[in-house]
Design a protein around this motif. Sequence first.
Motif, PDB file in Angstrom:
ATOM      1  N   LEU A 269       0.831  -1.203   0.000  1.00 24.71           N
ATOM      2  CA  LEU A 269       0.000   0.000   0.000  1.00 24.71           C
ATOM      3  C   LEU A 269       0.865   1.252   0.000  1.00 24.71           C
ATOM      4  O   LEU A 269       0.552   2.236  -0.684  1.00 24.71           O
ATOM      5  CB  LEU A 269      -0.926  -0.013   1.212  1.00 24.71           C
TER       6      LEU A 269
ATOM      7  N   VAL B 229      -0.574   4.868  -0.544  1.00 24.81           N
ATOM      8  CA  VAL B 229      -1.565   4.751   0.533  1.00 24.81           C
ATOM      9  C   VAL B 229      -0.799   4.733   1.846  1.00 24.81           C
ATOM     10  O   VAL B 229      -0.219   3.715   2.230  1.00 24.81           O
ATOM     11  CB  VAL B 229      -2.418   3.482   0.363  1.00 24.81           C
TER      12      VAL B 229
ATOM     13  N   ASP C 102      -6.411   7.375   3.472  1.00 21.91           N
ATOM     14  CA  ASP C 102      -6.044   6.903   2.132  1.00 21.91           C
ATOM     15  C   ASP C 102      -6.623   5.523   1.855  1.00 21.91           C
ATOM     16  O   ASP C 102      -7.013   5.211   0.728  1.00 21.91           O
ATOM     17  CB  ASP C 102      -4.527   6.870   1.978  1.00 21.91           C
ATOM     18  N   VAL C 103      -6.673   4.676   2.888  1.00 24.38           N
ATOM     19  CA  VAL C 103      -7.240   3.334   2.710  1.00 24.38           C
ATOM     20  C   VAL C 103      -8.719   3.432   2.368  1.00 24.38           C
ATOM     21  O   VAL C 103      -9.230   2.720   1.499  1.00 24.38           O
ATOM     22  CB  VAL C 103      -7.025   2.481   3.977  1.00 24.38           C
TER      23      VAL C 103
ATOM     24  N   ALA D  35      -9.136   4.347  -1.242  1.00 24.33           N
ATOM     25  CA  ALA D  35      -8.369   3.546  -2.195  1.00 24.33           C
ATOM     26  C   ALA D  35      -9.294   2.753  -3.104  1.00 24.33           C
ATOM     27  O   ALA D  35     -10.447   2.437  -2.757  1.00 24.33           O
ATOM     28  CB  ALA D  35      -7.422   2.603  -1.451  1.00 24.33           C
TER      29      ALA D  35
END
Length: 574
Positions: A530, A535, A540-541, A544
């Motif tokens: 990631l 990420v 950000d996750v 995503a």
Amino acid sequence: MLDLQLALPTDIPWRRIAVSRDMLVGAGCAENRPQRFRSSLAAFRYDPPEEYQQHPEHVVSYIKIVATIAPYAPDISALEDDLGEYVPPDVVDVLEQSLPCYGALLEVAVSPLPEDAAKFPVEEHPYFIDFEPKKREIYEAVTDTGEVLSGSASHLSTGKSATSTTTLEEYDLDLGYAFSGSVSAGAGPIGGGLSASGDDRKQVGTVKQNAYQSQHVTTSDRSTERREVHSHSTQLTQMYNLFQAYHLGTNRAVFMIEPRPHVRQVASTFIHGPRALEGIQEVFLVVVRPKAMKEFCVSAYLETAHVAFGATSSHDHSTLTWKLHLEREFDKDSQTLPEPVVWTAPAGWVVDQACGVKCNVTAKQGAQSNPTFQITDDTITASAQLLEGGSIDAEVVAYVRPAHTKNTGAAQRLFLSARRLCSCPHDAFAIGDWVPFELDLNGKNLRFYEGAMTPSAFYASRRFATAIREGMIRSLGSTRRTPHGEMPFLRSDAFFTIFLNALRASGGRYNLDEPITAHEALVAAAQVQLSERGVATLGDVLSADPRMLSRATGTDATAVKRAILAAVLRPRTA
């Protein structure tokens, strides 16, 4: 002998064959009522009696599909149980907001019963011989000087009438003869005179008048005419929007419904972006099937397009004013363009290209035009046509936004909400709606703006509508399309986008910036993959791409995002 015992047209007595069961109220005074603002479908059928069946080897049936198109109001009643964490009211308020519909696709199909599929080859399946409506468009013709040309045509029956007049004049008139004369004499030297004149007053001709008038008027009995022409009648409810039909003559029909666009004659409007679809659209279809086929299935499939927007801040936009001075010195060059002036946005700010600039000219001399502007994210370039010695002074207002709030208030994700209907007696399908397709809109700069309509906002609204149309067309054959009933809204990426925006708009109370290395649900190998893809934080996750997240973690992306949401909502510890 003429048969005068013709029957009046029959108002079709429709029979309901299928309906969206999740929109029905239970027995008695049930308290658990279904969602008010959800789309729904209903199918009706009528088989004309034998005397109206004109095909010797086929049977004709009438089908009516009623599609209710409404905003999408998410149901998050089970959200806290799924996450295992408390969801604050301000976040719930954002999640429960209804999402307007910006386009719809309706697909209707007819087919044999499953037990009869082997008896009839594909070419003998039922098919649509006709349907209505087929098309609804808006035409607009505007010239440079503002004239508008419009026209219309419709079927019209009238009586005949003709009137003609001819005139012929002949004349022969004798007005008599006139004569006059005079004699004069004088004394002294001899002198005198004699004069005479006369004319024959006569006109020869013919005066003849002939007038002819003929009228031919036909009177008909509307009641008798309806008996002779019409067999059945019904009424359809229409929405005032664009409509286009496809695939007449096959066993499926596709109808695309789009909001009516803004027109240039309307100089001012406060609706930016495409209008929302809302209302009831009915479709009438004529089905032909072989006589050996006693029954057939009717299925309907409705998809409505909705958009998830980014969080909007009250400080989303700002204005900066700067002085513009353009001048052309005296020279022998025939060029009328002086050196352009370039204005650069301050550090941390970018120019909002959709809003443009506002220019107030305070003084000008020898100018052939007002200033024109070329706009990028960082600069505004001003130029003008000036004669030798000419100049322009102006105040320019630039619309800017913070650079770190990229896509603030912009459209981030398009998703389709779908529902299905089938009249087969033993058909098993998912009740309710699901999300068959999603499309990332980040980077397209599609958004709504407040205030009166401007030319730039006018073209931006058409870009918005075009992007939605292209997304709906793309969804039909996309590899990212999910099967029927597989993806509910609470597992979709659109839901996580809205949830993330609600958390970001809460004023930084949640640990979205916490690094992924501190989260135990992400194993070390996944954390490395990631990080290599940019990420780095829990926020950000949540934003995503699901397929990338599944590949990196080796598990279902929805499960990963739900675990991250629970960690973000968990109160911070000292």
